[in-house]
Design a protein around this motif. Structure first.
Motif, mmCIF file in Angstrom:
data_model
loop_
_atom_site.group_PDB
_atom_site.id
_atom_site.type_symbol
_atom_site.label_atom_id
_atom_site.label_comp_id
_atom_site.label_asym_id
_atom_site.label_seq_id
_atom_site.Cartn_x
_atom_site.Cartn_y
_atom_site.Cartn_z
ATOM 1 N N GLN A 281 13.088 -46.128 -15.864
ATOM 2 C CA GLN A 281 14.114 -45.728 -15.055
ATOM 3 C C GLN A 281 15.455 -45.527 -15.685
ATOM 4 O O GLN A 281 16.202 -44.237 -15.329
ATOM 5 C CB GLN A 281 14.575 -46.973 -14.017
ATOM 6 N N GLN A 282 15.609 -45.915 -16.687
ATOM 7 C CA GLN A 282 16.759 -45.613 -17.511
ATOM 8 C C GLN A 282 16.677 -44.151 -18.343
ATOM 9 O O GLN A 282 17.657 -43.262 -18.387
ATOM 10 C CB GLN A 282 16.981 -46.620 -18.820
ATOM 11 N N GLU A 283 15.437 -43.693 -18.658
ATOM 12 C CA GLU A 283 15.153 -42.472 -19.217
ATOM 13 C C GLU A 283 15.237 -41.243 -18.205
ATOM 14 O O GLU A 283 15.717 -40.186 -18.441
ATOM 15 C CB GLU A 283 13.771 -42.230 -19.839
ATOM 16 N N ALA A 284 14.820 -41.549 -16.928
ATOM 17 C CA ALA A 284 14.886 -40.815 -15.992
ATOM 18 C C ALA A 284 16.317 -40.658 -15.691
ATOM 19 O O ALA A 284 16.919 -39.350 -15.411
ATOM 20 C CB ALA A 284 14.369 -41.107 -14.552
ATOM 21 N N ASP A 285 17.067 -41.456 -15.519
ATOM 22 C CA ASP A 285 18.494 -41.631 -15.190
ATOM 23 C C ASP A 285 19.327 -40.649 -16.480
ATOM 24 O O ASP A 285 19.993 -39.910 -15.923
ATOM 25 C CB ASP A 285 19.235 -42.838 -15.167
#
Length: 90
Positions: free
Chosen positions: A45-49
């Protein structure tokens, strides 16, 4: 063919601008495509954000430079956000 010196200069300027716009538009499309591919690999999720914020920034800058229309930038951002949400919720 241009008939005057000023017309020749205008043609040169137009060619330079066209090339610059093509390069910038290509870079923008690549950025969007990389984000779509990233979502296909199930990232964190963090990488996508992080990547999403970079794509949004690139789209906003392109719209500010009139490389693409502001509504086009908004539409692409909306679709990418929906795709990101679908990836992590669904």
């Amino acid at each position: 063919m241009p008939n005057s010196a000023s017309a020749e200069k205008s043609l040169r300027k137009a060619n330079v601008r066209r090339e610059r716009n093509r390069q910038q538009r290509s870079t923008l499309r690549t950025t969007v495509k990389r984000f779509r591919t990233l979502l296909g690999t199930k990232p964190s999720q963090q990488e996508a954000d992080t990547q999403f914020s970079l794509v949004v920034k690139a789209l906003d800058q392109a719209a500010a430079r009139k490389l693409i229309h502001k509504n086009t930038a908004s539409r692409v951002k909306s679709r990418l956000a929906a795709l990101k949400k679908k990836t992590f919720v669904g």
